[in-house]
Scaffold this motif. Structure first.
Motif, mmCIF file in Angstrom:
data_model
loop_
_atom_site.group_PDB
_atom_site.id
_atom_site.type_symbol
_atom_site.label_atom_id
_atom_site.label_comp_id
_atom_site.label_asym_id
_atom_site.label_seq_id
_atom_site.Cartn_x
_atom_site.Cartn_y
_atom_site.Cartn_z
ATOM 1 N N PRO A 1 -0.323 1.455 -10.222
ATOM 2 C CA PRO A 1 -1.678 1.436 -9.696
ATOM 3 C C PRO A 1 -2.667 0.856 -10.689
ATOM 4 O O PRO A 1 -2.515 1.021 -11.889
ATOM 5 N N LEU A 2 -3.654 0.191 -10.186
ATOM 6 C CA LEU A 2 -4.764 -0.243 -11.012
ATOM 7 C C LEU A 2 -5.876 0.780 -10.862
ATOM 8 O O LEU A 2 -6.252 1.145 -9.764
ATOM 9 N N ILE A 3 -6.381 1.251 -11.978
ATOM 10 C CA ILE A 3 -7.375 2.319 -11.979
ATOM 11 C C ILE A 3 -8.767 1.697 -12.043
ATOM 12 O O ILE A 3 -8.977 0.682 -12.712
ATOM 13 N N ALA A 4 -9.712 2.301 -11.349
ATOM 14 C CA ALA A 4 -11.039 1.698 -11.233
ATOM 15 C C ALA A 4 -11.753 1.603 -12.570
ATOM 16 O O ALA A 4 -12.512 0.694 -12.812
ATOM 17 N N ARG A 5 -11.509 2.576 -13.476
ATOM 18 C CA ARG A 5 -12.185 2.539 -14.764
ATOM 19 C C ARG A 5 -11.693 1.326 -15.556
ATOM 20 O O ARG A 5 -10.577 0.869 -15.386
ATOM 21 N N GLN B 1 4.616 -9.175 -8.850
ATOM 22 C CA GLN B 1 3.239 -9.615 -9.055
ATOM 23 C C GLN B 1 2.595 -8.942 -10.264
ATOM 24 O O GLN B 1 1.402 -9.125 -10.498
ATOM 25 N N MET B 2 3.396 -8.179 -11.019
ATOM 26 C CA MET B 2 2.865 -7.479 -12.183
ATOM 27 C C MET B 2 3.125 -8.280 -13.448
ATOM 28 O O MET B 2 4.261 -8.631 -13.757
ATOM 29 N N ALA B 3 2.039 -8.592 -14.181
ATOM 30 C CA ALA B 3 2.175 -9.174 -15.516
ATOM 31 C C ALA B 3 2.422 -8.028 -16.490
ATOM 32 O O ALA B 3 1.729 -7.009 -16.454
ATOM 33 N N ILE B 4 3.433 -8.184 -17.347
ATOM 34 C CA ILE B 4 3.824 -7.113 -18.260
ATOM 35 C C ILE B 4 3.833 -7.686 -19.670
ATOM 36 O O ILE B 4 4.530 -8.670 -19.946
ATOM 37 N N ALA C 1 -4.733 -8.945 -8.123
ATOM 38 C CA ALA C 1 -5.778 -7.943 -7.897
ATOM 39 C C ALA C 1 -7.143 -8.494 -8.283
ATOM 40 O O ALA C 1 -7.272 -9.301 -9.212
ATOM 41 N N ASP C 2 -8.179 -8.058 -7.567
ATOM 42 C CA ASP C 2 -9.545 -8.438 -7.936
ATOM 43 C C ASP C 2 -9.945 -7.802 -9.260
ATOM 44 O O ASP C 2 -10.728 -8.368 -10.015
ATOM 45 N N ASP C 3 -9.417 -6.624 -9.516
ATOM 46 C CA ASP C 3 -9.693 -5.922 -10.768
ATOM 47 C C ASP C 3 -9.014 -6.673 -11.913
ATOM 48 O O ASP C 3 -7.794 -6.847 -11.917
ATOM 49 N N PRO C 4 -9.769 -7.136 -12.913
ATOM 50 C CA PRO C 4 -9.173 -7.916 -14.001
ATOM 51 C C PRO C 4 -8.587 -7.059 -15.116
ATOM 52 O O PRO C 4 -8.141 -7.589 -16.138
#
Length: 219
Positions: A42-46, A159-162, A205-208
């Motif tokens: 998950p991408l967290i909003a913070r 789609q995950m950069a690691i 994701a829009d979240d960078p």
């Protein structure tokens, strides 16, 4: 502080491994946090490590010095999936995250850790802090310097950069008991530590922001 910041950078066995940041040489443990499912992390909003285009491209020689040769192909994969990925900018944020996360853990500041790491990493950190408090121990540690930080592994998992960053650092560490007596370590004798921290981000994701998904001790 760089404008990209990590504010993210299960058993008792796992919790004890966290002290590898201080090294088994000092008698502390370090938990290893197992990587999250790379397809569903998950991408967290913070905010965590925020990846934006660098203001100025780094010379190729300088960039290559920041990447282990075995990670070059993986970095190329990430750049192909996310053209905004910049090695120098990413490592600036990773160094800040390393310092901030360690200092919060050493203070036993669970509220601050909650802001800096994802849920799985937080749970392992919190378990180690609880064990320390139960023993009546406190840490007086200092990150003296980060001698080197470089990308050790990189690649795409779906789609995950690691990206795994190796940190070679000098840490002065002291453990005190409930009466304030030193039971391990010395602030006058820094210990060399070698750590691997892994960060992940969904490239679509829009979240960078990036999140810390694993910590380990380097060989």
């Amino acid at each position: 502080m760089p404008e990209i910041i990590i504010l993210a950078c299960v058993a008792l066995f796992v919790a004890f491994r966290l002290y590898a940041v201080l090294g088994r040489r000092t008698g502390h443990e370090q938990p290893i946090v197992k990587p999250a499912d790379m397809q569903q992390a998950p991408l967290i909003a913070r905010p965590q490590i925020e990846q934006q285009p660098a203001a100025k491209a780094e010379p190729m020689g300088a960039v290559a010095a920041m990447i282990d040769p075995q990670a070059l192909d993986g970095v190329r994969q990430i750049v192909a999936a996310d053209p905004h990925f910049d090695v120098a900018t990413f490592l600036d944020g990773a160094r800040s995250a390393y310092r901030m996360t360690l200092e919060a853990f050493w203070r036993g500041d669970e509220a601050e850790l909650r802001k800096l790491v994802d849920d799985e990493v937080y749970d392992a950190f919190a378990e180690s802090i609880a064990a320390r408090k139960a023993a009546g121990e406190t840490l007086e540690n200092k990150l003296v310097s980060i001698e080197r930080s470089m990308i050790d592994h990189a690649g795409m998992g779906g789609q995950m950069a690691i990206v795994t960053v190796r940190f070679d650092a000098d840490i002065a560490a002291v453990t005190r008991d409930a009466e304030g007596h030193v039971v391990a370590g010395s602030l006058s004798d820094a210990v060399q530590t070698h750590d691997l921290w892994t960060f992940s981000r969904h490239v679509k994701a829009d979240d960078p922001n990036w999140i810390l998904i694993e910590t380990d001790e380097a060989a």
